[in-house]
Design an enzyme around this catalytic site. Structure first.
Site, PDB file in Angstrom:
ATOM      1  N   ALA A  38       0.958  -1.199  -0.267  1.00  6.60           N
ATOM      2  CA  ALA A  38       0.123   0.254  -0.041  1.00  6.60           C
ATOM      3  C   ALA A  38       0.804   1.378   0.135  1.00  6.60           C
ATOM      4  O   ALA A  38       0.370   2.548  -0.556  1.00  6.60           O
ATOM      5  CB  ALA A  38      -0.843  -0.277   1.143  1.00  6.60           C
ATOM      6  N   LYS A  39       2.137   1.016   1.052  1.00  2.43           N
ATOM      7  CA  LYS A  39       2.922   2.532   0.666  1.00  2.43           C
ATOM      8  C   LYS A  39       3.185   3.153  -0.628  1.00  2.43           C
ATOM      9  O   LYS A  39       3.797   3.723  -0.766  1.00  2.43           O
ATOM     10  CB  LYS A  39       3.911   2.031   1.205  1.00  2.43           C
ATOM     11  N   ASP A  40       2.980   2.357  -1.839  1.00  2.73           N
ATOM     12  CA  ASP A  40       3.454   2.928  -3.330  1.00  2.73           C
ATOM     13  C   ASP A  40       2.127   3.690  -3.051  1.00  2.73           C
ATOM     14  O   ASP A  40       2.581   5.069  -4.060  1.00  2.73           O
ATOM     15  CB  ASP A  40       3.033   1.635  -4.243  1.00  2.73           C
TER      16      ASP A  40
END
Length: 326
Positions: A38-40
């Site tokens: 999700a950090k993208d």
């Protein structure tokens, strides 16, 4: 850059959990993103914002303090845009994440902890110091960057609302920087004020106390090590106004639920994803789910990044990894 590789991740109804808890449980599978987490999403928003505001010049270095996933997202995106990446990780970072960062082309520095800017030995302090003393280096600072929240408000929240046809009643997410739960919570509450936004953190982390009392506890103790979540300081990207409750879980129960979930489904969950599973098991009565509820669990990454911490005692982990990677 191929931004279509970030976001629009699927949700999947989990029959095992739905049957176990007598409700409708869906999982948002963020490992389908470019960097498999999700950090993208915030990585792209933070980089785009820095470039648009000319805080960094072409060929410069993006700097971040990360448990691994944000660092990887920044590294992959920066590389595609012609920039470099310098990532500061704590010594608790899994070897799988460190190897992935190195393979992606990041320069890595390992620090003692990730206890915030006030600690001279922390990833945050070293990242800020590096950016301040090196030319054309920009500290994205996910813990205090408003783009962290904005990324999830603009992308993750709307996706969840659309994918559940507006039926979502509960959203559960691990709390680390606070960006996911704050951004998603703000969007979902604008659509449905009665939606429950619940966070999960390790036992001993301070955000549950802060949410209840709006101040940090007088005594801060070490919290259970669950990679990616838990803090002994309050990040600027955590908006308590959007969060209804935070549950705490222990490391051992989290590990046990990761293994049980693998046994029942053949799927490897990440460390903080397993913490959500532990919260369901440990706080079932308090959560009070009914058959009419639609519960969304936010799985931010993928269990293959935690084999050494969660699954190395099992001979069948390679088979399970093949099951989860599609």
């Amino acid at each position: 850059m191929t931004t279509t590789l970030i976001g629009n991740t699927p949700i999947r109804r989990c029959d095992f959990l739905s049957t176990l808890y007598c409700t409708n449980i869906f999982i948002k599978e963020e490992f389908h993103n470019l960097g498999m987490s999700a950090k993208d999403r915030p990585a792209f928003f933070m980089i785009q914002d820095a470039i648009e505001r000319q805080r960094i010049q072409p060929g410069g270095t993006f700097v971040e303090a990360s448990s691994g996933n944000t660092g990887l997202g920044i590294t992959l995106i920066a590389k595609q845009l012609g920039y470099q990446a310098k990532i500061f990780v704590s010594k608790s970072c899994s070897q799988e994440k460190i190897n992935t960062l190195l393979q992606a082309g990041a320069e890595i520095e390992i620090c003692e902890n990730s206890n915030g800017l006030h600690d001279f030995h922390s990833t945050q302090f070293h990242a800020q110091s590096y950016a301040a003393t090196h030319p054309n280096a920009y500290f994205t600072n996910q813990y205090y960057n408003t783009q962290n929240i904005r990324a999830h408000y603009k992308t993750t929240g709307p996706e969840i609302w659309e994918q559940t046809a507006g039926k979502v009643t509960h959203f559960l997410s691990g709390v680390g920087t606070g960006g996911t739960i704050s951004g998603v919570g703000r969007f979902l509450k604008e659509q449905r004020p009665d939606v429950c936004i619940w966070g999960v953190e390790p036992k001993g982390s301070i955000l549950q106390h802060y949410l209840s009392h709006r101040r940090t506890p007088e005594k801060v103790v070490p919290f259970d090590a669950i990679e990616g979540i838990g803090r002994n300081f309050v990040p600027g990207s955590f908006d308590p106004q959007q969060v209804d409750h935070i549950f705490q879980v222990e490391q051992e129960s989290t590990k046990a639920m990761a293994r049980l979930y693998r046994e029942k489904t053949g799927i490897l969950s990440g460390f903080s994803s397993a913490a959500l599973l532990a919260s369901l098991a440990c706080h079932r009565e308090e959560m009070g789910f009914t058959p009419e509820h639609t519960v969304l669990l936010f799985f931010p990454d993928h269990g293959s990044r935690y084999v050494s911490k969660l699954y190395s005692d099992s001979a069948d982990f390679q088979t399970a990894t093949k099951t989860v990677i599609r």
